[in-house]
Design a protein around this motif. Structure first.
Motif, PDB file in Angstrom:
ATOM      1  N   ASP A 106       0.842  -1.194   0.000  1.00 35.96           N
ATOM      2  CA  ASP A 106       0.000   0.000   0.000  1.00 35.96           C
ATOM      3  C   ASP A 106       0.883   1.251   0.000  1.00 35.96           C
ATOM      4  N   THR A 107       0.267   2.385  -0.189  1.00 34.11           N
ATOM      5  CA  THR A 107       1.030   3.620  -0.374  1.00 34.11           C
ATOM      6  C   THR A 107       1.825   4.015   0.866  1.00 34.11           C
ATOM      7  N   ASN A 108       1.317   3.715   2.053  1.00 29.80           N
ATOM      8  CA  ASN A 108       2.073   4.036   3.274  1.00 29.80           C
ATOM      9  C   ASN A 108       3.332   3.183   3.383  1.00 29.80           C
ATOM     10  N   GLN A 109       3.246   1.924   3.016  1.00 26.91           N
ATOM     11  CA  GLN A 109       4.427   1.059   3.013  1.00 26.91           C
ATOM     12  C   GLN A 109       5.460   1.559   2.010  1.00 26.91           C
ATOM     13  N   SER A 111       5.831   4.612   0.890  1.00 25.25           N
ATOM     14  CA  SER A 111       6.387   5.859   1.416  1.00 25.25           C
ATOM     15  C   SER A 111       7.412   5.591   2.512  1.00 25.25           C
ATOM     16  N   ASP A 112       7.104   4.669   3.409  1.00 23.31           N
ATOM     17  CA  ASP A 112       8.042   4.334   4.489  1.00 23.31           C
ATOM     18  C   ASP A 112       9.352   3.775   3.948  1.00 23.31           C
ATOM     19  N   ASN A 127      -0.880   9.344  -0.478  1.00 23.76           N
ATOM     20  CA  ASN A 127      -2.201   9.330   0.141  1.00 23.76           C
ATOM     21  C   ASN A 127      -2.697   7.888   0.071  1.00 23.76           C
ATOM     22  N   ASP A 128      -3.948   7.645   0.364  1.00 24.34           N
ATOM     23  CA  ASP A 128      -4.410   6.260   0.395  1.00 24.34           C
ATOM     24  C   ASP A 128      -4.610   5.637  -0.991  1.00 24.34           C
TER      25      ASP A 128
END
Length: 136
Positions: A106-109, A111-112, A127-128
């Motif tokens: 997912d986008t948060n992963q 980005s991290d 974003n999501d």
């Protein structure tokens, strides 16, 4: 690229090159010209040689970022381009900004994982739904 491709499938770029949309932007890469030039089913050719070079340099950087986020995955499990070069959209008009997502994460992963590899002159926002990367 094969010499037997019908010329009407080739596109003339500002640099003078004739390029097929399925040709890889970077040798041994994963991104094709169609990934950069298709936006909502409409093909937009680079308006200037500078835009063409921006797309090439951005592709190189995306390939590097993809190697960080997709290290232990199969080649087809990687960055999926949503939008890249669209002259009528301000953040996509020069070929240095890209919206993408990943086939596995997912986008948060994403980005991290990528935030540690983003250089000072680059932008990474998530974003999501997607991640936005800008090279300059």
């Amino acid at each position: 690229m094969s010499k037997h491709i019908t010329p009407n499938y080739m596109y003339n770029f500002p640099s003078g090159l004739n390029i097929h949309p399925c040709r890889l932007i970077q040798r041994d890469g994963t991104l094709m010209w169609k990934h950069a030039l298709l936006y909502q089913g409409q093909l937009s050719l680079p308006a200037t040689e500078a835009h063409e070079q921006h797309i090439i340099k951005t592709a190189q950087r995306l390939e590097e970022l993809n190697s960080w986020v997709s290290r232990d995955l199969e080649p087809w499990n990687g960055i999926k381009i949503i939008a890249w070069y669209a002259p009528h959209i301000e953040e996509l008009a020069e070929g240095i900004g890209v919206y993408f997502k990943h086939s596995q994460y997912d986008t948060n992963q994403i980005s991290d994982i990528l935030s540690a590899h983003i250089q000072s002159h680059e932008t990474l926002n998530a974003n999501d739904r997607y991640v936005y990367f800008k090279r300059c």
